[in-house]
Design an enzyme around this catalytic site. Structure first.
Site, PDB file in Angstrom:
ATOM      1  CB  CYS A 111      -0.913   0.001   1.236  1.00 26.57           C
ATOM      2  SG  CYS A 111      -2.048   1.401   1.295  1.00 26.57           S
ATOM      3  CG  HIS A 159      -5.599  -2.168  -1.965  1.00 25.19           C
ATOM      4  ND1 HIS A 159      -4.697  -2.829  -1.158  1.00 25.19           N
ATOM      5  CD2 HIS A 159      -5.291  -0.848  -1.859  1.00 25.19           C
ATOM      6  CE1 HIS A 159      -3.899  -1.938  -0.583  1.00 25.19           C
ATOM      7  NE2 HIS A 159      -4.244  -0.732  -0.994  1.00 25.19           N
ATOM      8  CD  GLU A 160      -6.536   1.638  -4.773  1.00 22.46           C
ATOM      9  OE1 GLU A 160      -5.461   1.028  -4.956  1.00 22.46           O
ATOM     10  OE2 GLU A 160      -6.627   2.579  -3.951  1.00 22.46           O
ATOM     11  CG  HIS A 163      -7.256   2.962   0.465  1.00 24.08           C
ATOM     12  ND1 HIS A 163      -6.543   3.080   1.632  1.00 24.08           N
ATOM     13  CD2 HIS A 163      -6.432   2.352  -0.415  1.00 24.08           C
ATOM     14  CE1 HIS A 163      -5.332   2.565   1.460  1.00 24.08           C
ATOM     15  NE2 HIS A 163      -5.237   2.121   0.230  1.00 24.08           N
TER      16      HIS A 163
HETATM   17  O1  K2U Z   1      -3.897   1.766  -2.745  1.00 24.19           O
HETATM   18  C1  K2U Z   1      -2.688   1.720  -2.883  1.00 24.19           C
HETATM   19  O2  K2U Z   1      -1.910   1.877  -1.935  1.00 24.19           O
HETATM   20  C2  K2U Z   1      -2.116   1.350  -4.219  1.00 24.19           C
HETATM   21  C3  K2U Z   1      -1.680  -0.072  -4.211  1.00 24.19           C
HETATM   22  C4  K2U Z   1      -2.810  -0.877  -4.812  1.00 24.19           C
HETATM   23  C5  K2U Z   1      -2.690  -2.357  -4.708  1.00 24.19           C
HETATM   24  C6  K2U Z   1      -2.315  -2.980  -3.531  1.00 24.19           C
HETATM   25  C7  K2U Z   1      -2.270  -4.371  -3.473  1.00 24.19           C
HETATM   26  C8  K2U Z   1      -2.605  -5.140  -4.574  1.00 24.19           C
HETATM   27  C9  K2U Z   1      -2.955  -4.507  -5.739  1.00 24.19           C
HETATM   28  C10 K2U Z   1      -3.012  -3.128  -5.799  1.00 24.19           C
HETATM   29  C11 K2U Z   1      -0.361  -0.072  -4.967  1.00 24.19           C
HETATM   30  O3  K2U Z   1      -0.605  -0.147  -6.313  1.00 24.19           O
HETATM   31  S1  K2U Z   1       0.721  -1.257  -4.376  1.00 24.19           S
HETATM   32  C12 K2U Z   1       1.939  -1.353  -5.540  1.00 24.19           C
HETATM   33  C13 K2U Z   1       1.672  -2.337  -6.614  1.00 24.19           C
HETATM   34  C14 K2U Z   1       2.207  -2.102  -7.837  1.00 24.19           C
HETATM   35  C15 K2U Z   1       2.004  -3.014  -8.862  1.00 24.19           C
HETATM   36  C16 K2U Z   1       1.280  -4.183  -8.637  1.00 24.19           C
HETATM   37  C17 K2U Z   1       0.749  -4.427  -7.387  1.00 24.19           C
HETATM   38  C18 K2U Z   1       0.943  -3.498  -6.361  1.00 24.19           C
HETATM   39 NI    NI Z   2      -3.493   1.126  -0.502  1.00 21.40          NI
END
Ligand code: K2U
Ligand code: NI
Length: 197
Positions: A111, A159-160, A163
């Site tokens: 995250c 995941h979003e 949030h």
């Molecule tokens: O919400 C965030 O912090 C963005 C996250 C989203 C995410 C977390 C876990 C699994 C999938 C998406 C960031 O994109 S984490 C970095 C990342 C980059 C490429 C692929 C997966 C996660």
């Molecule tokens: Ni996140």
């Protein structure tokens, strides 16, 4: 432009607060924020701009992560097979149905608002049907849409969406997920011949 200094971190109360629905019509400030959220993801996925602005790579970003308590999020990613690109600015999204089957990222989740590695598997629905308004930056239009997402894009969305509800992934970690199917990423570096058959 959004950089890492604009992203609030674990412990900030906004990350544990339920965001408020966005009012229509979108005002210019909201449109500019949505545009900036998408630009951040694009910049974070480009090696030059990622390094220049010292960004962490992201495939999703939710407004609460930049301390804006509005129910809106950006997704900018390929699926796990690198076949379909998912480029969404969602406003007031909600899951209207989902599979019983669950999935997860075998390496766990990360995250942008959490500056530590948190081990463990996070169960996510394998398929979700989402009702949302989508904002199109290019045409400056907002359209109510129903999207069906599965596997990696579905994980990113959930995941979003968490949030927007003040939920961070560590609170969802399970020791084991016997019934769930892990996401298999296509590794394009050493794609073997037979996979092309
Ligand atoms: O919400 C965030 O912090 C963005 C996250 C989203 C995410 C977390 C876990 C699994 C999938 C998406 C960031 O994109 S984490 C970095 C990342 C980059 C490429 C692929 C997966 C996660
Ligand atoms: Ni996140």
């Amino acid at each position: 432009m959004i950089t890492m200094k604009d992203i609030i971190r674990e412990g900030h109360p906004t990350l544990e607060t339920k965001a408020k629905p966005v009012e229509f019509p979108l005002n210019d400030e909201t449109k500019a924020t949505l545009k900036a959220m998408r630009e951040f993801l694009i910049n974070s996925q480009n090696p030059e701009t990622r390094e220049k602005y010292e960004l962490r790579e992201g495939v999703g970003l939710a407004a609460p992560q930049i301390n804006i308590q509005k129910r809106m999020l950006a997704i900018h990613t390929y699926d796990e097979k690198y076949e379909t690109f998912h480029d969404y600015l969602m406003v007031n999204p909600k899951i209207i149905s989902h599979s019983s089957m669950e999935t997860y990222m075998p390496g766990g989740e990360g995250c942008l608002s959490i500056d530590r590695v948190v081990e463990g598997l996070v169960p996510r629905y394998k398929k979700v049907t989402v009702k949302t308004h989508l904002y199109d930056v290019k045409t400056d239009t907002l359209k109510e849409t129903t999207l069906r997402l599965r596997n990696f894009p579905a994980i990113v969305f959930q995941h979003e969406l968490d949030h927007l509800d003040g939920i961070l992934f560590p609170s969802k970690i399970k020791e084991s997920l016997p019934e769930a199917q892990p996401i298999e990423f296509k590794n394009i570096e050493n794609e073997s011949e037979e996979e092309n058959l």
